[in-house]
Scaffold this active site. Structure first.
Site, PDB file in Angstrom:
ATOM      1  N   GLN A 140      25.810 -18.804 -20.909  1.00 23.49           N
ATOM      2  CA  GLN A 140      25.116 -19.378 -19.752  1.00 23.49           C
ATOM      3  C   GLN A 140      26.039 -19.388 -18.530  1.00 23.49           C
ATOM      4  O   GLN A 140      26.603 -20.412 -18.176  1.00 23.49           O
ATOM      5  CB  GLN A 140      24.687 -20.812 -20.111  1.00 23.49           C
ATOM      6  CG  GLN A 140      23.885 -21.513 -19.061  1.00 23.49           C
ATOM      7  CD  GLN A 140      22.419 -21.228 -19.171  1.00 23.49           C
ATOM      8  OE1 GLN A 140      21.881 -21.127 -20.257  1.00 23.49           O
ATOM      9  NE2 GLN A 140      21.758 -21.117 -18.047  1.00 23.49           N
ATOM     10  N   PHE A 141      26.198 -18.235 -17.882  1.00 29.39           N
ATOM     11  CA  PHE A 141      27.086 -18.165 -16.722  1.00 29.39           C
ATOM     12  C   PHE A 141      26.624 -19.058 -15.582  1.00 29.39           C
ATOM     13  O   PHE A 141      27.419 -19.495 -14.756  1.00 29.39           O
ATOM     14  CB  PHE A 141      27.263 -16.716 -16.243  1.00 29.39           C
ATOM     15  CG  PHE A 141      26.138 -16.193 -15.410  1.00 29.39           C
ATOM     16  CD1 PHE A 141      26.191 -16.284 -14.021  1.00 29.39           C
ATOM     17  CD2 PHE A 141      25.021 -15.607 -15.990  1.00 29.39           C
ATOM     18  CE1 PHE A 141      25.159 -15.799 -13.236  1.00 29.39           C
ATOM     19  CE2 PHE A 141      23.990 -15.121 -15.228  1.00 29.39           C
ATOM     20  CZ  PHE A 141      24.055 -15.216 -13.845  1.00 29.39           C
ATOM     21  N   THR A 142      25.332 -19.396 -15.546  1.00 29.66           N
ATOM     22  CA  THR A 142      24.816 -20.203 -14.440  1.00 29.66           C
ATOM     23  C   THR A 142      25.358 -21.632 -14.438  1.00 29.66           C
ATOM     24  O   THR A 142      25.186 -22.349 -13.446  1.00 29.66           O
ATOM     25  CB  THR A 142      23.271 -20.229 -14.436  1.00 29.66           C
ATOM     26  OG1 THR A 142      22.806 -20.766 -15.670  1.00 29.66           O
ATOM     27  CG2 THR A 142      22.707 -18.824 -14.238  1.00 29.66           C
TER      28      THR A 142
END
Length: 146
Positions: free
Chosen positions: A78-80
């Site tokens: 989950q880079f966000t």
């Protein structure tokens, strides 16, 4: 490293309409990696996750860990989580690690969890995923590296 931990009764992740990971009782992890993370962060967070006492005992107190209850993990990249929204209205993702490095640490993180005796299911790194869960409690905790 930043991980959102959600206690769940059941969860799955789909890619293109196909289930690629599924668990019953356990934890859903949304895993973010930043460019300064190291294997030390991976080991620290993995140990924290499996030993975090967020499951109820017989007295309804959060006193049991994932290991104690025999739960599983659904780990989702989950880079966000590293989206910076302080300026403007569009998130800036400059603090997220480059995909190659993030995937390397994400894979090491999942292997570290497995080495502790936990069943680990995953999504597909970099794919558009649909994550479904029944959040138990709800209990949601945010962990960050040292």
């Amino acid at each position: 490293m930043k991980v959102v931990v959600q206690r769940s009764k059941q969860a799955n992740v789909q890619v293109n309409g196909e289930i690629v990971g599924k668990i019953d009782k356990g934890l859903v992890l949304l895993v973010g990696i930043t460019h300064s993370d190291t294997i030390d962060d991976v080991n620290y967070i993995a140990d924290k996750v499996v030993n975090l006492r967020i499951f109820e005992d017989d007295d309804d107190k959060m006193n049991l860990s994932l290991l104690d209850v025999g739960g599983a993990i659904l780990s989702i990249s989950q880079f966000t989580l590293y989206g910076d929204c302080r300026k403007g209205r569009r998130p800036n993702f400059m603090e997220a690690a480059k995909p190659e490095y993030a995937n390397e640490l994400y894979e090491k993180f999942n292997e570290c969890l497995k080495s502790k005796g936990v069943q680990v299911e995953t999504g597909i790194f970099g794919a558009m995923m649909d994550v479904s869960l029944i959040n138990d409690g709800p209990v949601t905790i945010i962990l960050e590296g040292k």
